[in-house]
Design a protein around this motif. Structure first.
Motif, PDB file in Angstrom:
ATOM      1  N   PRO A  70       3.908   5.633 -17.085  1.00 42.03           N
ATOM      2  CA  PRO A  70       4.570   6.220 -16.056  1.00 42.03           C
ATOM      3  C   PRO A  70       5.397   7.546 -16.580  1.00 42.03           C
ATOM      4  O   PRO A  70       5.679   8.506 -16.135  1.00 42.03           O
ATOM      5  N   ASP A  71       5.678   7.537 -17.974  1.00 42.98           N
ATOM      6  CA  ASP A  71       6.467   8.795 -18.488  1.00 42.98           C
ATOM      7  C   ASP A  71       5.640   9.744 -19.086  1.00 42.98           C
ATOM      8  O   ASP A  71       6.000  10.665 -19.607  1.00 42.98           O
ATOM      9  N   LEU A  72       4.401   9.841 -18.941  1.00 41.73           N
ATOM     10  CA  LEU A  72       3.225  10.628 -19.407  1.00 41.73           C
ATOM     11  C   LEU A  72       3.557  11.939 -18.527  1.00 41.73           C
ATOM     12  O   LEU A  72       3.614  11.725 -17.380  1.00 41.73           O
ATOM     13  N   PRO A  73       3.075  13.079 -18.980  1.00 40.74           N
ATOM     14  CA  PRO A  73       2.989  14.373 -18.172  1.00 40.74           C
ATOM     15  C   PRO A  73       2.078  14.212 -16.990  1.00 40.74           C
ATOM     16  O   PRO A  73       0.935  13.620 -17.210  1.00 40.74           O
ATOM     17  N   GLY A  74       2.535  14.514 -15.868  1.00 48.44           N
ATOM     18  CA  GLY A  74       1.719  14.707 -14.484  1.00 48.44           C
ATOM     19  C   GLY A  74       1.428  13.118 -13.953  1.00 48.44           C
ATOM     20  O   GLY A  74       0.695  13.085 -13.053  1.00 48.44           O
ATOM     21  N   VAL A  75       2.387  12.289 -14.281  1.00 50.14           N
ATOM     22  CA  VAL A  75       2.243  10.846 -13.574  1.00 50.14           C
ATOM     23  C   VAL A  75       3.371  10.762 -12.708  1.00 50.14           C
ATOM     24  O   VAL A  75       4.518  10.728 -13.083  1.00 50.14           O
ATOM     25  N   ASP A  76       2.996  10.341 -11.414  1.00 49.41           N
ATOM     26  CA  ASP A  76       3.956  10.151 -10.423  1.00 49.41           C
ATOM     27  C   ASP A  76       3.853   8.595 -10.093  1.00 49.41           C
ATOM     28  O   ASP A  76       2.916   7.968 -10.254  1.00 49.41           O
ATOM     29  N   THR A  77       5.049   7.710 -10.124  1.00 52.68           N
ATOM     30  CA  THR A  77       4.993   6.549  -9.942  1.00 52.68           C
ATOM     31  C   THR A  77       5.565   5.851  -8.548  1.00 52.68           C
ATOM     32  O   THR A  77       6.836   6.413  -8.397  1.00 52.68           O
ATOM     33  N   ARG A  78       5.045   5.048  -7.844  1.00 50.47           N
ATOM     34  CA  ARG A  78       5.585   4.350  -6.681  1.00 50.47           C
ATOM     35  C   ARG A  78       5.631   2.949  -6.787  1.00 50.47           C
ATOM     36  O   ARG A  78       4.501   2.243  -7.003  1.00 50.47           O
ATOM     37  N   LEU A  79       6.974   2.422  -6.837  1.00 45.00           N
ATOM     38  CA  LEU A  79       7.053   1.070  -7.222  1.00 45.00           C
ATOM     39  C   LEU A  79       7.372   0.433  -5.852  1.00 45.00           C
ATOM     40  O   LEU A  79       7.617   1.084  -4.843  1.00 45.00           O
ATOM     41  N   SER A  80       7.301  -0.868  -5.698  1.00 52.19           N
ATOM     42  CA  SER A  80       7.822  -1.618  -4.490  1.00 52.19           C
ATOM     43  C   SER A  80       6.892  -1.248  -3.488  1.00 52.19           C
ATOM     44  O   SER A  80       7.277  -1.271  -2.449  1.00 52.19           O
ATOM     45  N   THR A  81       5.559  -0.930  -3.782  1.00 58.40           N
ATOM     46  CA  THR A  81       4.563  -0.522  -3.028  1.00 58.40           C
ATOM     47  C   THR A  81       3.202  -1.266  -2.873  1.00 58.40           C
ATOM     48  O   THR A  81       2.672  -1.440  -4.196  1.00 58.40           O
ATOM     49  N   THR A  82       2.657  -1.430  -1.823  1.00 66.55           N
ATOM     50  CA  THR A  82       1.398  -2.248  -1.844  1.00 66.55           C
ATOM     51  C   THR A  82       0.178  -1.434  -1.209  1.00 66.55           C
ATOM     52  O   THR A  82       0.523  -1.036  -0.066  1.00 66.55           O
ATOM     53  N   VAL A  83      -0.740  -1.468  -1.847  1.00 68.52           N
ATOM     54  CA  VAL A  83      -2.004  -0.822  -1.231  1.00 68.52           C
ATOM     55  C   VAL A  83      -2.635  -1.866  -0.296  1.00 68.52           C
ATOM     56  O   VAL A  83      -3.035  -2.963  -0.848  1.00 68.52           O
ATOM     57  N   THR A  84      -3.026  -1.585   0.706  1.00 66.40           N
ATOM     58  CA  THR A  84      -3.579  -2.568   1.873  1.00 66.40           C
ATOM     59  C   THR A  84      -4.914  -2.159   2.197  1.00 66.40           C
ATOM     60  O   THR A  84      -5.683  -3.142   2.745  1.00 66.40           O
ATOM     61  N   ALA A  85      -5.610  -0.774   1.751  1.00 64.73           N
ATOM     62  CA  ALA A  85      -6.740  -0.557   2.297  1.00 64.73           C
ATOM     63  C   ALA A  85      -7.356   0.421   1.408  1.00 64.73           C
ATOM     64  O   ALA A  85      -6.514   1.133   1.098  1.00 64.73           O
ATOM     65  N   VAL A  86      -8.621   0.448   1.195  1.00 63.71           N
ATOM     66  CA  VAL A  86      -9.231   1.482   0.430  1.00 63.71           C
ATOM     67  C   VAL A  86     -10.309   2.005   1.125  1.00 63.71           C
ATOM     68  O   VAL A  86     -11.036   1.169   1.704  1.00 63.71           O
ATOM     69  N   ASP A  87     -10.638   3.129   1.507  1.00 67.36           N
ATOM     70  CA  ASP A  87     -11.969   4.059   2.163  1.00 67.36           C
ATOM     71  C   ASP A  87     -12.648   4.601   1.062  1.00 67.36           C
ATOM     72  O   ASP A  87     -12.429   5.966   0.905  1.00 67.36           O
ATOM     73  N   PRO A  88     -13.714   4.152   0.419  1.00 63.08           N
ATOM     74  CA  PRO A  88     -14.434   4.901  -0.507  1.00 63.08           C
ATOM     75  C   PRO A  88     -15.226   6.171   0.178  1.00 63.08           C
ATOM     76  O   PRO A  88     -15.309   7.108  -0.691  1.00 63.08           O
ATOM     77  N   GLU A  89     -15.529   6.063   1.382  1.00 63.59           N
ATOM     78  CA  GLU A  89     -16.282   7.050   1.827  1.00 63.59           C
ATOM     79  C   GLU A  89     -15.256   8.445   1.972  1.00 63.59           C
ATOM     80  O   GLU A  89     -15.540   9.540   1.629  1.00 63.59           O
ATOM     81  N   ALA A  90     -14.138   7.988   2.451  1.00 61.17           N
ATOM     82  CA  ALA A  90     -13.071   9.276   2.775  1.00 61.17           C
ATOM     83  C   ALA A  90     -12.106   9.434   1.239  1.00 61.17           C
ATOM     84  O   ALA A  90     -11.578  10.537   1.359  1.00 61.17           O
ATOM     85  N   HIS A  91     -12.421   8.544   0.377  1.00 58.81           N
ATOM     86  CA  HIS A  91     -11.678   8.849  -0.870  1.00 58.81           C
ATOM     87  C   HIS A  91     -10.238   8.534  -0.731  1.00 58.81           C
ATOM     88  O   HIS A  91      -9.306   9.442  -1.010  1.00 58.81           O
ATOM     89  N   THR A  92      -9.995   7.561   0.068  1.00 59.01           N
ATOM     90  CA  THR A  92      -8.495   7.420   0.351  1.00 59.01           C
ATOM     91  C   THR A  92      -8.175   6.092   0.127  1.00 59.01           C
ATOM     92  O   THR A  92      -8.652   5.187   0.339  1.00 59.01           O
TER      93      THR A  92
END
Length: 402
Positions: A70-92
């Protein structure tokens, strides 16, 4: 709700996720990285939760265990956050906060969640997994509480051992006849029984927990043999489970884990996976999902490097390890007492190499019990080479090899 565009998204802020960030930075010093984790704490060395935080308080503290990433240059960290879906076609990817993130490359590094079938967790009942559990259990232990540890596997044995070295009173319940009998040959399992008993751990063998009710001042526990007991706290070491439903829903290949190739690439060329969630092809014994530190770190770094453009292949066979009082071990492959075992004692009843063979006499696992390597004699590397040879073996082929 918002929308963000980044070069790399890492889902999972554990050991594999932090290693993935480091791997990316080995190949790409400038690309933007978003590290998303469901826990409130930034990545830390999770193995210390049942080892060094208890045994090495002068050198291992909550301040020393955070991991680089997390402390490396250019790394943004979001904690207490859950990814609920991925859309490979839209890359989101979409989070539980309703945010959408567009990625160039995606790394899935989510860990497992603890099993606690039919038992409600609470202030006195832990499915031991994270720093919050450690902090709460440590308070009970330091206060001299009576703690019941449940489960015959890796976590159950480690937590029972470290707790018994605190002011806590420890009871240890497990379904087998002996500690670790599903993994170890009888000589080692019965030795562990004696060691734990000598350290004042009450052993409750041959039982499974049915219920645990937090009364507010204690926990009332019922076992499958109708035995009941009241304790101050309960630690459940009943293993982990992974959730791949949201990944499978995106059309990414899943079969007991997220299927990856030798580069840690999934069925989608822009999505990689590592850590507990990844089903990895291992040259030594086929496809496996491994829930241990070495696999998380080496696999995470490899996924990160390759997501950033490398085409590295990992021929490394992950190992795992444990320390139980004066005894310690390292192991590779499959450890199961259902397999044929060949014990090569180096020091009788103290130091041994145990070889595990399947029904065709092919070597499937190696246990290094109080046997340690060094730069001149890399015991784990020798074990990995032996496991890569799939020809049938007899005991004479193995004795003395390590």
């Amino acid at each position: 709700m918002g929308h963000t565009n980044v070069d790399y998204v890492i889902v999972g802020a554990g050991m594999a996720g932090a290693a993935a960030a480091r791997g990316i930075r080995q190949e790409d010093s400038e690309g933007s990285i978003l590290l998303i984790g469901r826990e409130p704490d930034a990545p830390y060395n999770r193995t210390t939760l049942s080892k060094h935080l208890w045994r090495e308080p002068e050198t291992t503290t909550l301040e020393t265990i955070p991991l680089e990433g997390p402390d490396l240059p250019g790394v943004d960290t979001r904690l207490s956050t859950t990814v609920t879906a991925v859309d490979p076609e839209a890359h989101t990817v979409t989070t539980d906060a309703g945010d959408t993130v567009t990625y160039g490359r995606l790394i899935l590094a989510t860990g497992g969640t603890t099993r606690h079938p039919g038992i409600e967790l609470g202030p006195r009942i832990f499915a031991y997994h994270d720093l919050a559990d450690y902090r709460a259990l440590r308070a009970f232990a330091d206060a001299g509480a009576h703690v019941l540890v449940v489960g015959g596997g890796f976590i159950g044995s480690e937590i029972s051992a470290v707790l018994s070295e605190t002011p806590a009173t420890v009871s240890y319940a497990f379904p087998g006849t002996h500690i670790g009998q599903r993994q170890f040959p009888a000589e080692i399992a019965t030795h562990l029984d004696g060691t734990f008993t000598a350290h004042d751990v009450e052993l409750m063998s041959g039982v499974r927990i049915v219920s645990a009710a937090d009364t507010g001042s204690s926990v009332h526990v019922t076992f499958d043999n109708k035995l009941t007991m009241d304790v101050d706290a309960v630690v459940l070491g009943l293993g982990e489970q992974i959730d791949t439903s949201w990944i499978e829903a995106a059309g990414i290949a899943v079969d007991g884990g997220v299927l990856v190739d030798e580069h840690r690439r999934t069925s989608d060329p822009d999505i990689f996976a590592a850590g507990d969630i990844a089903s990895v092809p291992l040259p030594a014994f086929g496809r496996h999902r491994i829930e241990h530190e070495d696999a998380a770190v080496t696999g995470g770094e490899l996924a990160g490097r390759n997501a950033a453009g490398a085409e590295a292949v990992d021929g490394h066979l992950p190992f795992f390890y444990s320390d139980l009082y004066e005894d310690g071990y390292e192991a590779l492959g499959r450890l199961s007492s259902s397999l044929e075992t060949v014990i090569d004692w180096k020091v009788e009843d103290s130091e041994a190499v145990v070889y595990y063979l399947d029904s065709t006499h092919v070597l499937r696992g190696v246990l290094l019990w109080n046997v340690w390597g060094d730069d001149d004699h890399d015991t784990k590397a020798i074990a990995a080479d032996l496991l890569a040879d799939h020809s049938p073996k007899v005991p004479e082929d193995l004795i003395g090899k390590i």
